[in-house]
Design a protein around this motif. Structure first.
Motif, PDB file in Angstrom:
ATOM      1  N   LEU A 106       0.761  -1.278   0.092  1.00  0.00           N
ATOM      2  CA  LEU A 106       0.043   0.041   0.102  1.00  0.00           C
ATOM      3  C   LEU A 106       0.841   1.317  -0.024  1.00  0.00           C
ATOM      4  O   LEU A 106       0.730   2.282  -0.856  1.00  0.00           O
ATOM      5  N   LEU A 107       1.813   1.335   0.985  1.00  0.00           N
ATOM      6  CA  LEU A 107       2.992   2.385   1.031  1.00  0.00           C
ATOM      7  C   LEU A 107       3.646   2.473  -0.538  1.00  0.00           C
ATOM      8  O   LEU A 107       3.882   3.805  -0.916  1.00  0.00           O
ATOM      9  N   ALA A 108       4.107   1.544  -1.040  1.00  0.00           N
ATOM     10  CA  ALA A 108       4.701   1.561  -2.175  1.00  0.00           C
ATOM     11  C   ALA A 108       3.969   2.215  -3.281  1.00  0.00           C
ATOM     12  O   ALA A 108       4.397   2.857  -4.131  1.00  0.00           O
ATOM     13  N   ALA A 109       2.530   1.730  -3.295  1.00  0.00           N
ATOM     14  CA  ALA A 109       1.816   2.232  -4.577  1.00  0.00           C
ATOM     15  C   ALA A 109       1.361   3.778  -4.287  1.00  0.00           C
ATOM     16  O   ALA A 109       1.419   4.437  -5.309  1.00  0.00           O
ATOM     17  N   ALA A 110       1.359   4.115  -2.863  1.00  0.00           N
ATOM     18  CA  ALA A 110       1.147   5.538  -2.614  1.00  0.00           C
ATOM     19  C   ALA A 110       2.372   6.358  -3.052  1.00  0.00           C
ATOM     20  O   ALA A 110       2.388   7.743  -3.628  1.00  0.00           O
ATOM     21  N   LEU A 111       3.467   5.881  -2.838  1.00  0.00           N
ATOM     22  CA  LEU A 111       4.743   6.472  -3.344  1.00  0.00           C
ATOM     23  C   LEU A 111       5.045   6.445  -4.876  1.00  0.00           C
ATOM     24  O   LEU A 111       5.790   7.131  -5.254  1.00  0.00           O
ATOM     25  N   GLY A 112       4.289   5.557  -5.454  1.00  0.00           N
ATOM     26  CA  GLY A 112       4.586   5.592  -7.042  1.00  0.00           C
ATOM     27  C   GLY A 112       5.431   4.560  -7.566  1.00  0.00           C
ATOM     28  O   GLY A 112       5.925   4.779  -8.531  1.00  0.00           O
ATOM     29  N   ARG A 113       5.732   3.532  -6.677  1.00  0.00           N
ATOM     30  CA  ARG A 113       6.823   2.501  -6.953  1.00  0.00           C
ATOM     31  C   ARG A 113       6.164   1.749  -7.865  1.00  0.00           C
ATOM     32  O   ARG A 113       4.999   1.267  -7.867  1.00  0.00           O
ATOM     33  N   HIS A 114       7.012   1.205  -8.865  1.00  0.00           N
ATOM     34  CA  HIS A 114       6.698   0.006  -9.687  1.00  0.00           C
ATOM     35  C   HIS A 114       7.002  -1.331  -9.044  1.00  0.00           C
ATOM     36  O   HIS A 114       7.676  -1.257  -8.048  1.00  0.00           O
ATOM     37  N   THR A 121      13.522  10.024  10.452  1.00  0.00           N
ATOM     38  CA  THR A 121      12.367  10.955   9.970  1.00  0.00           C
ATOM     39  C   THR A 121      12.221  11.231   8.654  1.00  0.00           C
ATOM     40  O   THR A 121      11.201  11.438   8.017  1.00  0.00           O
ATOM     41  N   ASP A 122      13.232  11.000   7.861  1.00  0.00           N
ATOM     42  CA  ASP A 122      12.952  11.450   6.371  1.00  0.00           C
ATOM     43  C   ASP A 122      12.210  10.358   5.756  1.00  0.00           C
ATOM     44  O   ASP A 122      11.410  10.495   4.662  1.00  0.00           O
ATOM     45  N   LEU A 123      12.289   8.856   6.170  1.00  0.00           N
ATOM     46  CA  LEU A 123      11.508   8.056   5.452  1.00  0.00           C
ATOM     47  C   LEU A 123      10.028   8.168   6.152  1.00  0.00           C
ATOM     48  O   LEU A 123       9.046   7.892   5.112  1.00  0.00           O
ATOM     49  N   LEU A 124       9.855   8.484   7.185  1.00  0.00           N
ATOM     50  CA  LEU A 124       8.455   8.990   7.807  1.00  0.00           C
ATOM     51  C   LEU A 124       7.974   9.870   7.066  1.00  0.00           C
ATOM     52  O   LEU A 124       6.841  10.003   6.535  1.00  0.00           O
ATOM     53  N   ASP A 125       8.749  11.056   6.728  1.00  0.00           N
ATOM     54  CA  ASP A 125       8.147  12.335   5.909  1.00  0.00           C
ATOM     55  C   ASP A 125       7.623  11.721   4.527  1.00  0.00           C
ATOM     56  O   ASP A 125       6.712  12.188   4.065  1.00  0.00           O
ATOM     57  N   GLN A 126       8.501  10.838   3.985  1.00  0.00           N
ATOM     58  CA  GLN A 126       8.291  10.477   2.548  1.00  0.00           C
ATOM     59  C   GLN A 126       6.907   9.664   2.600  1.00  0.00           C
ATOM     60  O   GLN A 126       6.032  10.037   1.684  1.00  0.00           O
ATOM     61  N   VAL A 127       6.629   8.915   3.418  1.00  0.00           N
ATOM     62  CA  VAL A 127       5.629   8.294   3.830  1.00  0.00           C
ATOM     63  C   VAL A 127       4.252   8.726   3.869  1.00  0.00           C
ATOM     64  O   VAL A 127       3.434   8.651   3.353  1.00  0.00           O
ATOM     65  N   ALA A 128       4.433   9.884   4.878  1.00  0.00           N
ATOM     66  CA  ALA A 128       3.181  10.706   5.394  1.00  0.00           C
ATOM     67  C   ALA A 128       2.923  11.555   4.096  1.00  0.00           C
ATOM     68  O   ALA A 128       1.825  11.647   3.905  1.00  0.00           O
ATOM     69  N   GLY A 129       3.902  12.119   3.345  1.00  0.00           N
ATOM     70  CA  GLY A 129       3.577  13.035   2.029  1.00  0.00           C
ATOM     71  C   GLY A 129       3.001  12.089   1.045  1.00  0.00           C
ATOM     72  O   GLY A 129       1.795  12.682   0.229  1.00  0.00           O
ATOM     73  N   ALA A 130       3.310  10.649   0.847  1.00  0.00           N
ATOM     74  CA  ALA A 130       2.511   9.903  -0.221  1.00  0.00           C
ATOM     75  C   ALA A 130       1.167   9.398   0.265  1.00  0.00           C
ATOM     76  O   ALA A 130       0.419   9.441  -0.514  1.00  0.00           O
ATOM     77  N   LEU A 131       0.916   9.113   1.468  1.00  0.00           N
ATOM     78  CA  LEU A 131      -0.269   8.947   1.977  1.00  0.00           C
ATOM     79  C   LEU A 131      -1.553   9.831   2.039  1.00  0.00           C
ATOM     80  O   LEU A 131      -2.471  10.021   1.619  1.00  0.00           O
ATOM     81  N   ALA A 132      -0.919  11.084   2.244  1.00  0.00           N
ATOM     82  CA  ALA A 132      -1.664  12.525   2.248  1.00  0.00           C
ATOM     83  C   ALA A 132      -2.131  12.887   0.563  1.00  0.00           C
ATOM     84  O   ALA A 132      -3.202  13.555   0.364  1.00  0.00           O
ATOM     85  N   ALA A 133      -1.193  12.469  -0.169  1.00  0.00           N
ATOM     86  CA  ALA A 133      -1.510  12.467  -1.600  1.00  0.00           C
ATOM     87  C   ALA A 133      -0.868  11.533  -2.676  1.00  0.00           C
ATOM     88  O   ALA A 133       0.385  11.445  -2.980  1.00  0.00           O
ATOM     89  N   PRO A 134      -1.628  10.167  -2.374  1.00  0.00           N
ATOM     90  CA  PRO A 134      -1.058   8.886  -3.188  1.00  0.00           C
ATOM     91  C   PRO A 134      -0.827   9.182  -4.372  1.00  0.00           C
ATOM     92  O   PRO A 134      -1.831   9.775  -5.279  1.00  0.00           O
ATOM     93  N   HIS A 135      -0.024   8.475  -5.154  1.00  0.00           N
ATOM     94  CA  HIS A 135       0.233   8.311  -6.601  1.00  0.00           C
ATOM     95  C   HIS A 135      -0.734   7.621  -7.221  1.00  0.00           C
ATOM     96  O   HIS A 135      -1.242   7.867  -8.146  1.00  0.00           O
ATOM     97  N   TRP A 136      -0.812   6.271  -6.647  1.00  0.00           N
ATOM     98  CA  TRP A 136      -2.038   5.574  -6.980  1.00  0.00           C
ATOM     99  C   TRP A 136      -2.904   5.156  -5.878  1.00  0.00           C
ATOM    100  O   TRP A 136      -2.482   5.296  -4.572  1.00  0.00           O
ATOM    101  N   PRO A 137      -4.292   5.072  -6.075  1.00  0.00           N
ATOM    102  CA  PRO A 137      -5.348   4.821  -5.033  1.00  0.00           C
ATOM    103  C   PRO A 137      -4.995   3.694  -4.081  1.00  0.00           C
ATOM    104  O   PRO A 137      -4.600   2.802  -4.721  1.00  0.00           O
TER     105      PRO A 137
END
Length: 274
Positions: free
Chosen positions: A43-51, A129-145
């Motif tokens: 789920l997190l990888a999809a939110a981040l736009g990972r393939h 904290t950098d990883l937490l920031d990345q994940v939080a940003g992706a969950l707030a505006a996910p790349h894929w649903p």
């Protein structure tokens, strides 16, 4: 018990249906009774736009602790695949041919958790904290649903509840999405990939004289090594379980009643007593 505060994110995984495959094989699609590490990390990888071909190694560093607000009930559904299609559009066999005649329609059974709700704490062992920031940003505006295990299972309501300085404290004290029990307390399951004997639980919520939460309750094969469609691989990891008896008034019902209580809680300063 005095514990060191851990920064992290709180997630809410709730919806009409969830399905977290554990031993799914061909036409039989099962579900674990809780969100799996592979499902949440996917789920997190999809939110981040990972393939799917990208390595999940950075996300695997996250630790996941789950509070089972409502475990839900099992629902088994029958699906058909390939029926009523022209021959060239039917299901492909392992040999690369097309099914025909009576073999063109496949029956599949899929199991779901109906009306389940879980609250998750995401932490990093090194306080990254950098990883937490990345994940939080992706969950707030996910790349894929995002979805709860399967694409047919979208989440309801807020997914990301926020970032907290002492996330495990709030995992325990956050309003519980379940009807108020008849007694003064109700046992709530906590599950994690890390020992739970350091969980910052009130003395009144835990059974004295047991250290079972410091030892694995078993193993689950849900640590993702690769999400590649042709090379999905996982390994086993320990599963830790602990039951806390949380107060009846922490159970704030369902639907809008719970969401209002949740909003009130989240709008308080984090330093306030909760």
């Amino acid at each position: 018990m005095t514990t060191t505060a851990q920064p992290g994110l709180l997630l809410r995984l709730a919806g009409p249906l969830q399905s977290w495959g554990e031993r799914s094989h061909f036409n039989e699609r099962d579900t674990a009774g809780f969100p799996t590490r592979s499902g949440v990390i996917g789920l997190l990888a999809a939110a981040l736009g990972r393939h799917r071909s990208e390595s999940p190694d950075d996300l695997v560093r996250l630790s996941i602790t789950i509070r089972a607000d409502r475990p839900g009930v099992l629902l088994r559904d029958l699906h058909t695949v390939g029926g009523g299609l022209p021959a060239k559009a039917t299901v492909t066999t392992a040999e690369g041919k097309k099914r025909s005649g009576d073999t063109a329609t496949l029956l599949t059974h899929r199991t779901y958790l109906a009306d389940a709700a879980f609250t998750l704490a995401l932490t990093t062992p090194d306080g990254d904290t950098d990883l937490l920031d990345q994940v939080a940003g992706a969950l707030a505006a996910p790349h894929w649903p995002p979805y709860l295990g399967r694409r047919s299972c979208p989440p309801e309501g807020p997914l990301l509840l926020g970032r907290f300085h002492d996330v495990l404290h709030h995992l325990i004290h956050l309003p519980i999405a379940a009807p108020r029990p008849h007694g003064s307390t109700r046992g709530i399951d906590f599950l994690s990939d890390q020992p739970l004997h350091h969980l910052p639980a009130p003395d009144s919520s835990t059974d004295p004289g047991t250290e079972a939460e410091a030892h694995p309750a078993g193993e689950v094969n849900d640590q993702p090594l690769s999400f590649h469609p042709r090379h999905r691989t996982y390994r086993a990891r320990p599963l830790y379980r602990r039951v806390l008896h949380l107060p009846a008034d922490q159970h704030t019902g369902l639907s809008t009643d719970h969401l209002k209580s949740l909003t009130t809680y989240l709008n308080q300063p984090e330093t306030s007593t909760r």
